[in-house]
Design an enzyme around this catalytic site. Structure first.
Site, PDB file in Angstrom:
ATOM      1  N   SER A 281       0.861  -1.169   0.000  1.00 47.13           N
ATOM      2  CA  SER A 281       0.000   0.000   0.000  1.00 47.13           C
ATOM      3  C   SER A 281       0.892   1.211   0.000  1.00 47.13           C
ATOM      4  O   SER A 281       1.878   1.264   0.743  1.00 47.13           O
ATOM      5  CB  SER A 281      -0.876  -0.021   1.250  1.00 47.13           C
ATOM      6  OG  SER A 281      -1.308   1.286   1.561  1.00 47.13           O
TER       7      SER A 281
ATOM      8  N   ARG B  14     -30.864 -17.691 -36.948  1.00 48.84           N
ATOM      9  CA  ARG B  14     -29.868 -16.823 -36.300  1.00 48.84           C
ATOM     10  C   ARG B  14     -30.661 -15.744 -35.587  1.00 48.84           C
ATOM     11  O   ARG B  14     -31.534 -15.127 -36.191  1.00 48.84           O
ATOM     12  CB  ARG B  14     -28.888 -16.200 -37.304  1.00 48.84           C
ATOM     13  CG  ARG B  14     -27.753 -15.461 -36.568  1.00 48.84           C
ATOM     14  CD  ARG B  14     -26.444 -15.424 -37.365  1.00 48.84           C
ATOM     15  NE  ARG B  14     -26.406 -16.509 -38.317  1.00 48.84           N
ATOM     16  CZ  ARG B  14     -26.179 -16.360 -39.623  1.00 48.84           C
ATOM     17  NH1 ARG B  14     -25.901 -15.167 -40.106  1.00 48.84           N
ATOM     18  NH2 ARG B  14     -26.204 -17.396 -40.429  1.00 48.84           N
TER      19      ARG B  14
END
Lengths: 384, 384, 384, 384
Positions: free
Chosen positions: D241, D280
């Site tokens: 950090s 489709r």
């Protein structure tokens, strides 16, 4: 993220906590073209977020003196959340513009086809007649609702420091700090740091899912009405096919429909991320990043496609009229109940064809439109 | 559904379209205890919705004369949607009451622990100190946000007839009809029939998912803080275990967490159902029924559990204090950066223990609370 | 749950750990009609699961001597998970039977319509011709895939005790214990207690979502082909409408479509519940209960509806033939490319109508079916 | 996509339907570096898919003679689906390798800590003791299950032409064509064109969601055990950090947890896309593209992180031992029931502390491990 870092240092300067030279150095350094995005992404892995390497680069770039004023007091999430809000704000702006354009086109279509009769369809079957005007004004109503919800989302800047207490900012009063930072970032002022109070993200999730659904309804109808057998509307900006020279595919409605299938699930992830433990969670926050980006992208695309679609939608009243006759009067069988009673109407329908047994005026679909026009006018008037 | 049918006939009576005797007969017939719910459910299958058999029973029950005024002009969806809104309205009312109770308890806890220091935790690790007051006021802020969103959802009556044109209502002006029906049903008036304009359902979805998430955050924190090793809070209404006499399980937080895992997905289904083709869709509408019911049930349960949980939450400041010392000063390593510079702070942390090398005052976690109290007060004041 | 408790005591008896009198007393006591389900549900709240009050009732019912052998060594989750598997096993059995029936009907339809030409549709537009046989055999292929996946899910008994170590069973060897319990419960034997190793639930989730999707494809096509304008198939078991005597709604396909919209989200919750911390989680397990129940219910209903739908599906070859002619030859424009070249084909299509310019044989859609029949036969042969 | 196009032309050549010169020209042209991906993406919008502009470019690049053999007989979806399967195949390969590495590390950890006692935790509370060996072998069991499911997914090539009938391939027998194309593409042979029979996508969805959940369980446990107050494991590859020099965040577990929150929702979208109408669909197919990509990416990343995590996981038996003592014997309260009876055990627990009243041997957590070791050995042996 660069804009967020600059806004922070500018806010510190406004509050007398940073020299203007630092602001200047940072503004100069924080130009996107100076950064290698791919390299940042790779370096982001170690710490689990991209702010850590970005800040390292920025500090190196501004020189030793200014470095202390870069990312001062902040935590990675302050920058990433603020950046997300900036991205969201500009996307929402474009989105809202597109939605307004869609609503305007739909108002035009509703007015033009205020009295155009067409088949009302329920559960795929002809039900009773309606008008294309009512259909268009219904679409518009959803789009205006979406606009309202998106425009109302409050997008605040984020600033909390390591665990949301602003401790590293020392004596700077928290109210002034939050206000100054929000102002410099061009975002709303937060009441509290919201590292794990994800109201803005959840609100975005809801508004984006709503918008996807609103446009999804429009697309679903256009897809039905575009079917070869129905052919009541055409998207004249439709797409071609390399294999079949005759085809004109409703591509825009298709892409909107595809977005509408995805965004609810993404919104679900974002709502789920509200369940964020501690002062910063292990996973819930990280799960928002790509999810929010995809949601903004999909809804942004859908809105743009909807603007194109509605601008290029050709309506075929003659096809609507022809389709109304397909059931040879059955589409107004409901009227027969009112006129002849339930039992007799059912009997007539069974024995068919209706035209042999019923006054032709009763079978005319164009005179059984109910309040369609009244409702259309009302909706156009009340949400002008 | 019975209330919706009664409201419709009453509205017709108000508009002079039905005799008061029909209202009376229907009101008498429409008592829930007269219906066999299971049988209705079985008969609902054939037509795909429960209104068809219900109306058949109602018409049979009211006698031949009144039968014509039962469900007159309406379609199944008018009744089912109106019924859903009635159920939602009463659930939301209970929900909002529970949320207000939760917010009140959290305000009390925030005030009581305005200055109670505890470890701020990020990515599971102690980060810097915070206060329990700030934590509680953050939970409250989310709960108030949830309340605001739920209370703002507009729940309109539904009336459109077969395809949303109100055609079967003949000459009754649509505006008066919609207004009268909404009034009798005790719901908001719709601008348009919304059979496939699902704003109310989507708004409920968003507000319910938000509420589940808001309560889910509270639950997630309570679960962490309840862990045997942490023990900073106890739900004194916790559940026992038949096998292990010592256990006191955080059952309420657990059930809230379970709800928070489910509701976002249910909301996704509801948002997805906005994509409803035609004047009534084949599936999108039907997918809402059990989804909305489960979402209301789960969030209602979560809010009730949250009210119990916050009323019975015991806070252990002494455990918070003890945990703050676990890292022997490392929890304020951020302060060392400010005081000693980044490099020296990192070096000290590496060589440890800090107490050997650093002024003990610098290591006191209770004096590094930043703006926690300031933020707590502000949040309590601004949303009193 | 009663069956699970009985199986446990029977397993203990087999292993010499419980007297046969206890088995007898428990078997007698464990009759569903002796329990008040609503009261159990209400009492379940305190401990967060229904097993605690159920065991209390059972122990009271069997008498002091046998009470020690009720739920001996077990934890609530052992009973609830085993019960869930028993419910799943019997539902999956019914489901698989229905899927087999659906597949058989589809094979029949495919054979009957092996050579029935119809329009192939892509992105809502007529593309090139296909056959109904190929369509039906495709549906069947998905249904067989679903059956395969459901039948392959392994449903094990659950037994682990308080934290999955079987500690309260003392010296009983774990292998014998798990085997005996699984045998008595009629379920598969687990390799490990799976309190937080949720493979069976996740596998169910996947197989159920797959089945919902497989049936959803069938339903989506039936809904399109049922449209008034298309009318190529009719569900003769379709539902009526109280308002419109002419309507025959594709209700079964609609209900399947509704299920297909919900189950993927429920499966998502179940997959998400794999992320279950510790030896028993706070929420992840609880989130499975109602989710799994609803998923089983929805897919079970969809399969039954699909069996009815396919048994009652009337196919209209003459409508298919008529629709093939709607585009006046354009549906075989792809063939023109092969015969005339891409450029000339496109030019002809543009100038239209094709019949004026092209050998009629080239425009006959029934002679451009490609390998449709070949593929149909192959699929029927290879998965007989 | 380039590989798919090349495979198609090669297959045609094998079947004598294309000259080898065309294969050569296409192979030369189909080098990724020759294409401007961004430009392709922009041009993809008009037709709604990227294959159309890609084929145009390829045809232009290969010269007039070979152009006729590029994309011959195929439709866009043939290429895009085949490309998706190729991407999936290579991702799944990497994924499986990572999962095997994870399983191996977990076997090592299980063996090393076969007898290491630790607290078993349920609903966040200490329940009874278990071992880290049993925990590790449980994680491994899920990971092996995930590997099994992923490795079993069948990834076929796609070839159907405009509407799945292979009509544009003329007289080429469909069986030979599908076999040749699959062989050239390096994928499984499809039984039928699967444009709207989405078994491969749904199977991937299930296996990916399973894998995310399996790794999510591991991550959830690591996150709990890494908590500052628990500290039973450390990911030594953890992240730092910038603000807090002391922090070592469990970054890898965090990123896995983030993936586990997202993938179930993405899988839901993919399962939902099975409901694809016609030959489709308008949206269902398009919704798969980015969803599948993100799912592969997230699970791929999670598996890689898990491999790193398990290779670098440090286990702290002394912390486990210390935590076992936190409840001063309560963690074995279950044993007291067996030894002293339910009532007395409960009474002793209530009056506490146990050490004052009970034989210390009864309170030793390390002698109440049940079948933990037995189960660990069995799981290691049976899935070696």
């Amino acid at each position: 993220m660069l804009d967020a870092e600059v806004a922070l240092t500018r806010a510190l300067a406004v509050l007398g906590q940073a020299p203007s030279s630092a602001v200047q150095a940072l503004t100069e350094a924080a130009r996107p073209e100076r950064f290698d995005v791919r390299a940042l992404a790779l370096r982001a892995r170690a710490g689990g977020n991209p702010v850590i390497p970005l800040v390292a680069d920025l500090r190196a770039a501004v020189g030793e003196h200014a470095a202390a004023y870069v990312h001062r007091g902040a935590t990675s999430q302050d920058v990433l959340d603020t950046a997300a809000m900036l991205v969201a704000a500009s996307t929402v702006q474009v989105l809202c513009d597109d939605l307004i354009a869609v609503a305007r086109q739909l108002a035009r279509l509703a007015r033009e086809h205020r009295d155009t009769p067409m088949a009302g369809r329920t559960l795929t079957q002809h039900a009773v007649p309606t008008t294309f005007g009512l259909k268009a004004v219904g679409w518009r109503s959803l789009v205006l609702d979406a606009h309202e919800r998106l425009a109302a989302v409050r997008l605040p800047a984020q600033l909390g420091g390591a665990a949301g207490t602003l401790a590293a900012f020392g004596d700077v009063p928290s109210g002034s700090l939050l206000a100054a930072f929000a102002r410099e970032a061009g975002l709303a002022e937060p009441l509290l740091p919201w590292h794990t109070l994800r109201t803005p993200i959840a609100d975005l999730a809801g508004a984006l899912a709503f918008t996807a659904g609103a446009l999804g309804k429009l697309a679903a109808d256009v897809l039905v009405l575009s079917r070869t057998e129905i052919s009541e509307v055409t998207d004249t900006s439709g797409g071609g096919s390399s294999a079949m020279p005759h085809k004109s595919n409703p591509v825009r409605a298709t892409l909107i429909a595809a977005a509408a299938r995805q965004v609810p699930a993404l919104a679900g992830v974002l709502f789920g991320s509200m369940t964020a433990e501690d002062e910063r969670p292990s996973g819930a926050w990280h799960a928002e990043w790509q999810t929010l980006r995809e949601a903004l992208r999909l809804v942004g695309g859908a809105a743009e496609n909807a603007a194109q679609l509605t601008a290029n939608l050709r309506v075929h009243p003659e096809r609507m009229r022809a389709n109304l006759d397909l059931t040879q009067g059955l589409i107004v069988s409901e009227r027969l109940i009112a006129e002849l009673g339930r039992a007799e109407a059912a009997a007539l329908v069974k024995q068919g064809p209706l035209s042999a047994a019923v006054d032709p005026a009763l079978l005319d679909p164009t005179t059984y439109l109910g309040a369609a026009t009244e409702l259309t006018d009302r909706a156009l008037d009340e949400r002008a």
